[in-house]
Design a protein around this motif. Structure first.
Motif, PDB file in Angstrom:
ATOM      1  N   ARG A 219      30.211  33.651  29.711  1.00 20.43           N
ATOM      2  CA  ARG A 219      31.165  34.116  30.730  1.00 20.43           C
ATOM      3  C   ARG A 219      31.430  35.605  30.564  1.00 20.43           C
ATOM      4  NH1 ARG A 219      36.182  35.060  29.973  1.00 20.43           N
ATOM      5  NH2 ARG A 219      36.346  33.688  28.157  1.00 20.43           N
ATOM      6  N   ALA A 220      31.635  36.037  29.315  1.00 25.95           N
ATOM      7  CA  ALA A 220      31.917  37.450  29.061  1.00 25.95           C
ATOM      8  C   ALA A 220      30.747  38.336  29.490  1.00 25.95           C
ATOM      9  CB  ALA A 220      32.224  37.660  27.582  1.00 25.95           C
ATOM     10  N   VAL A 222      28.830  37.959  31.969  1.00 24.22           N
ATOM     11  CA  VAL A 222      28.793  38.090  33.431  1.00 24.22           C
ATOM     12  C   VAL A 222      29.942  38.949  33.946  1.00 24.22           C
ATOM     13  CG1 VAL A 222      28.804  36.794  35.609  1.00 24.22           C
ATOM     14  CG2 VAL A 222      27.709  35.811  33.598  1.00 24.22           C
ATOM     15  N   THR A 223      30.985  39.096  33.112  1.00 19.41           N
ATOM     16  CA  THR A 223      32.242  39.687  33.578  1.00 19.41           C
ATOM     17  C   THR A 223      32.337  41.164  33.218  1.00 19.41           C
ATOM     18  OG1 THR A 223      33.261  37.524  33.186  1.00 19.41           O
ATOM     19  CG2 THR A 223      34.737  39.368  33.625  1.00 19.41           C
ATOM     20  N   SER A 224      32.052  42.016  34.194  1.00 19.54           N
ATOM     21  CA  SER A 224      32.211  43.461  33.988  1.00 19.54           C
ATOM     22  C   SER A 224      33.675  43.845  34.171  1.00 19.54           C
ATOM     23  CB  SER A 224      31.364  44.238  35.006  1.00 19.54           C
ATOM     24  OG  SER A 224      30.002  43.893  34.886  1.00 19.54           O
ATOM     25  N   THR A 228      33.847  42.296  40.308  1.00 20.75           N
ATOM     26  CA  THR A 228      34.100  41.164  41.205  1.00 20.75           C
ATOM     27  C   THR A 228      34.375  39.877  40.431  1.00 20.75           C
ATOM     28  OG1 THR A 228      31.724  40.701  41.356  1.00 20.75           O
ATOM     29  CG2 THR A 228      32.675  42.166  43.018  1.00 20.75           C
ATOM     30  N   THR A 229      33.615  39.658  39.366  1.00 21.68           N
ATOM     31  CA  THR A 229      33.806  38.432  38.576  1.00 21.68           C
ATOM     32  C   THR A 229      35.182  38.420  37.935  1.00 21.68           C
ATOM     33  OG1 THR A 229      31.425  38.411  38.104  1.00 21.68           O
ATOM     34  CG2 THR A 229      32.823  36.990  36.766  1.00 21.68           C
ATOM     35  N   ALA A 230      35.587  39.558  37.407  1.00 21.97           N
ATOM     36  CA  ALA A 230      36.911  39.652  36.791  1.00 21.97           C
ATOM     37  C   ALA A 230      38.008  39.347  37.803  1.00 21.97           C
ATOM     38  CB  ALA A 230      37.104  41.043  36.187  1.00 21.97           C
ATOM     39  N   LEU A 233      37.972  35.531  38.366  1.00 22.16           N
ATOM     40  CA  LEU A 233      38.494  34.810  37.210  1.00 22.16           C
ATOM     41  C   LEU A 233      40.004  34.973  37.079  1.00 22.16           C
ATOM     42  CD1 LEU A 233      35.740  35.611  34.544  1.00 22.16           C
ATOM     43  CD2 LEU A 233      36.186  33.394  35.620  1.00 22.16           C
ATOM     44  N   GLU A 237      42.802  32.021  36.600  1.00 22.58           N
ATOM     45  CA  GLU A 237      43.819  32.002  35.553  1.00 22.58           C
ATOM     46  C   GLU A 237      45.226  31.926  36.152  1.00 22.58           C
ATOM     47  OE1 GLU A 237      43.262  31.453  32.584  1.00 22.58           O
ATOM     48  OE2 GLU A 237      41.244  32.150  32.131  1.00 22.58           O
TER      49      GLU A 237
END
Length: 262
Positions: A219-220, A222-224, A228-230, A233, A237
């Motif tokens: 997951r980390a 993929v998450t810049s 967008t992913t952040a 996510l 949350e």
């Protein structure tokens, strides 16, 4: 060998189809015991196995697979050979209950899941001491025909497995529904959304399985930061997604234990 499958529903057919396809046993050796005539006709036409509405085949079989709903167990009225293996895939039904109901000691309790229908299932199982080494080896072969198998030495873990992989496909399907709806909401055609979501989940699961890395690490990766992913996510949350999934598994486990105590 002779095999009796009690219950010709989705899971009973999944086991039957995979076992025949992979030559674990052959059609002439199998009798499917099913109360619905239309279903018996379907299974006979599709697989060429014997079908019955009564339980006589159980007494002459070296393997008896009980694939009915837990509430229907007491309607199964057959006797078993002393050397036969009774393999139950009923959720929540304990080995103690099976021993009492069938008066039998050679018992395998397994929990497969519905992806078994495409030979991609996950099955956890345990067995009584009376089940021989050869019978355990055969159980591994049979369950491997419908996907992966995992032996557990403590029956209590079967209820835990039920809450995770047994019920798990339903959680995943709900997530698929939600992702598709999200994709449609932002403007994608439904057909394209479904293709994108299904391949994304399939590829992600395969990648996680083969990479040897933890889900958190993947997951980390993929998450810049501030990407967008952040952003996506963060909304999960905010919606307590992680906590909801944990509570979901806990509730399913509690229900499995309740079924076993009923």
């Amino acid at each position: 060998m002779k095999v009796a499958i009690v219950g010709g529903g989705v899971m009973g057919e999944a086991i039957l189809g995979a076992a025949l396809d992979r030559a674990v046993f052959s059609a002439p050796e199998v009798t499917v015991i099913e109360k619905l005539e239309a279903r018996r006709d379907q299974l006979y036409a599709r697989y060429g196995v014997q079908v019955s509405s009564t339980f006589e085949a159980m007494s002459d079989s070296s393997l008896v697979i009980i694939s009915v709903k837990p509430q229907e167990m007491r309607s199964v009225a057959g006797t078993l050979r002393e050397d036969a293996v009774l393999l139950s895939i009923m959720a929540g039904v304990t080995i103690t209950s099976l021993k009492a109901e069938f008066g039998h000691d050679r018992i395998v309790r397994a929990m497969p899941n519905t992806p078994a229908a495409v030979k991609a299932g996950m099955s956890a199982w345990t067995a009584t001491e009376a089940v021989s080494a050869d019978q355990r080896a055969f159980t591994r072969t049979l369950l491997s025909a419908i996907g992966r198998e995992l032996y557990v030495d403590d029956e209590k873990k079967i209820d835990m497995v039920t809450a995770v992989s047994g019920s798990g496909p339903a959680y995943v399907f709900l997530f698929i529904e939600a992702m598709v709806e999200g994709a449609v909401t932002v403007g994608l055609p439904r057909a394209a959304a479904e293709e994108l979501v299904l391949q994304t989940l399939y590829g992600s699961a395969l990648y996680a399985q083969e990479s040897g890395r933890s889900a958190a690490d993947l997951r980390a990766a993929v998450t810049s930061p501030a990407g967008t992913t952040a952003a996506g996510l963060l909304e999960l949350e905010k919606g307590a997604f992680r906590a909801a999934v944990i509570e979901c598994v806990k509730a399913a486990h509690e229900r499995a234990v309740e079924l076993g105590n009923a």
